[in-house]
Write an enzyme that holds these catalytic residues in place. Sequence first.
Site, PDB file in Angstrom:
ATOM      1  N   ASP A   1       0.813  -1.214   0.000  1.00 48.29           N
ATOM      2  CA  ASP A   1       0.000   0.000   0.000  1.00 48.29           C
ATOM      3  C   ASP A   1       0.849   1.268   0.000  1.00 48.29           C
ATOM      4  O   ASP A   1       0.440   2.294  -0.547  1.00 48.29           O
ATOM      5  CB  ASP A   1      -0.935   0.005   1.209  1.00 48.29           C
ATOM      6  CG  ASP A   1      -2.126  -0.918   1.013  1.00 48.29           C
ATOM      7  OD1 ASP A   1      -2.012  -1.864   0.213  1.00 48.29           O
ATOM      8  OD2 ASP A   1      -3.171  -0.699   1.651  1.00 48.29           O
TER       9      ASP A   1
ATOM     10  N   CYS B   1       1.626  -8.487   4.339  1.00 50.56           N
ATOM     11  CA  CYS B   1       1.209  -7.085   4.309  1.00 50.56           C
ATOM     12  C   CYS B   1      -0.305  -6.908   4.275  1.00 50.56           C
ATOM     13  O   CYS B   1      -1.059  -7.855   4.369  1.00 50.56           O
ATOM     14  CB  CYS B   1       1.915  -6.363   3.173  1.00 50.56           C
ATOM     15  SG  CYS B   1       3.688  -6.181   3.517  1.00 50.56           S
ATOM     16  N   ASP B   2      -0.723  -5.649   4.069  1.00 53.45           N
ATOM     17  CA  ASP B   2      -2.061  -5.204   4.447  1.00 53.45           C
ATOM     18  C   ASP B   2      -3.217  -6.073   3.967  1.00 53.45           C
ATOM     19  O   ASP B   2      -4.096  -6.431   4.744  1.00 53.45           O
ATOM     20  CB  ASP B   2      -2.283  -3.778   3.929  1.00 53.45           C
ATOM     21  CG  ASP B   2      -1.440  -2.763   4.662  1.00 53.45           C
ATOM     22  OD1 ASP B   2      -0.434  -3.167   5.261  1.00 53.45           O
ATOM     23  OD2 ASP B   2      -1.781  -1.575   4.633  1.00 53.45           O
ATOM     24  N   LYS B   3      -3.293  -6.383   2.680  1.00 53.43           N
ATOM     25  CA  LYS B   3      -4.436  -7.139   2.167  1.00 53.43           C
ATOM     26  C   LYS B   3      -4.128  -8.618   2.031  1.00 53.43           C
ATOM     27  O   LYS B   3      -5.042  -9.433   1.875  1.00 53.43           O
ATOM     28  CB  LYS B   3      -4.866  -6.590   0.791  1.00 53.43           C
ATOM     29  CG  LYS B   3      -5.110  -5.093   0.769  1.00 53.43           C
ATOM     30  CD  LYS B   3      -6.057  -4.652   1.869  1.00 53.43           C
ATOM     31  CE  LYS B   3      -6.080  -3.153   2.036  1.00 53.43           C
ATOM     32  NZ  LYS B   3      -4.811  -2.533   2.383  1.00 53.43           N
TER      33      LYS B   3
ATOM     34  N   CYS C   1       5.846  -2.646   7.616  1.00 54.37           N
ATOM     35  CA  CYS C   1       6.226  -1.357   8.210  1.00 54.37           C
ATOM     36  C   CYS C   1       6.077  -1.354   9.730  1.00 54.37           C
ATOM     37  O   CYS C   1       5.133  -1.910  10.276  1.00 54.37           O
ATOM     38  CB  CYS C   1       5.424  -0.240   7.574  1.00 54.37           C
ATOM     39  SG  CYS C   1       5.780  -0.049   5.815  1.00 54.37           S
TER      40      CYS C   1
ATOM     41  N   SER D   1      -4.886   4.351   5.907  1.00 57.86           N
ATOM     42  CA  SER D   1      -3.751   3.516   6.259  1.00 57.86           C
ATOM     43  C   SER D   1      -3.769   3.313   7.764  1.00 57.86           C
ATOM     44  O   SER D   1      -4.272   4.156   8.513  1.00 57.86           O
ATOM     45  CB  SER D   1      -2.457   4.219   5.847  1.00 57.86           C
ATOM     46  OG  SER D   1      -1.361   3.709   6.566  1.00 57.86           O
TER      47      SER D   1
END
Length: 554
Positions: free
Chosen positions: A78, A119-121, A191, A468
């Site tokens: 992202d 990560c995010d998704k 992150c 985010s």
Amino acid sequence: MRSDVIKKGLERAPHRSLLKALGITDDEMRRPFIGIVSSWNEIIPGHVHLDKVVEAVKAGVRMAGGVPFVFPTIGICDGIAMDHRGMKFSLPSRELIADSIEIVASGFPFDGLVFVPNCDKITPGMMMAMGRLNIPSVLISGGPMLAGRYNGRDIDLITVFEAVGGYKVGKVDEETLKAIEDLACPGAGSCAGLFTANTMNSLAEALGIAPRGNGTVPAVHAKRLRMAKEAGILVVELVKRDIKPRDIVTLDSFMNAVMVDLATGGSTNTVLHLKAIAESFGIDFDIKLFDELSRKIPHICNISPVGPYHIQDLDDAGGIYAVMKRLQENGLLKEDVMTIYLRKIGDLVREAKILNEDVIRPFDNPYHKEGGLGILFGNLAPEGAVAKLSGVPEKMMHHVGPAVVFEDGEEATKAILSGKIKKGDVVVIRYEGPKGGPGMREMLSPTSAIVGMGLAEDVALITDGRFSGGSHGAVIGHVSPEAAEGGPIGIVKDGDLIEIDFEKRTLNLLISDEEFERRMKEFTPLVKEVDSDYLRRYAFFVQSASKGATFRKP
């Protein structure tokens, strides 16, 4: 075994022949076949090392007597996708990830699965696939990035985004911005703050489907590889005992996950993802649960982006199981739910130790008296909206201000950075929802611009898009219904007064009932041109954020 359908009997000689082309022996044909799905690639910092994690998982599978097979899925960062067309594809990738895994694991009847995301998704997409397939499974993520260091303090990616805003107003010079850019992301991992990836990897622990430390052990630590071997061993044991994900994950598991989310101050995106994951597990999960529990659960971990600590500090303090120990101490943990260890979570949590009383505070000395997330309702959000309460400045807990309306995030960011947004304003960004974007982009740049311009304690932002995990301030996302579905956010005009009350969890447009009804009757949603076949299909099928932005059932 499930894999016997391609291994046993004379009729399966062709199948065995193809497997032998892979180097599989007759002895291996008698062992459990374990699929390992990995999102390894060379463009995402959180994924660049997953090949090593996968090799450790394979070693664990072999140690336990299984046969590992690796297959891929996609992933999007992202941060790299931010502020351009790529962000439209981030949330939609979650559905593709889940679908692609379901397809492969149905076409090849593995006995068990190990999911290796980061990560995010990718993590929620894999968890959705786990619930759908219901094959004995373990999730082991790639782990968090270490924080960077600059001028004697820890920094992360959000420091860079906010430094851009600081540069625009002369608070940060070009040399400092370059130094922060160079040092904020020191290597592999998701992150370093409690952003979406690390929140979801932590909640996998709370759900009981990932090894202890999954959410917090740094990506570059050798312990991560030992955990990956453990994941390979555990999945073979689950296969032998025929323990499936739906035997482990229950509504009580989700309650534990929500409580951990609230106590740590996790990402607002978890509301979307937990709703979608619960649906995949066949569990009825109401997002109002976040608000009910946030009244009981204080915010006890002050982790970036709202505080000075990073995920490595949470790990040093005892990790997610230590956070759950605080819940247990106060009689809130649902202790009887099962885990991949074939032990109840309450017994495992009793073994945890809290090693830093400031990183994981006791309930009687919290950072905030209520949990980190809240669900707001009102005439602007009849189906709800989401806020990260732990990131809201005290003076903005109740705010009334004039709306400044934008039809997309880019225009809002330009206006903020050019000084057009004044103290007291409420920035409204619409047509950024799941259907309207399409893709429900993150509004990290506008929120970071507000912080960087020194307006975080004076300006609010509401959107039918999302944020985010690094966003903080008086910001409200997931406003539902979205503008593209005829939601009231679509009738807001420049200068309209908007009232936000985070304490009462309300979000209202301050116009008369008659004017509100008149505007709604006259309102025709804007229809954007979409230049992608996949996004056109996505916009057609996707549901509201309040339903997890999942696809409508045929």
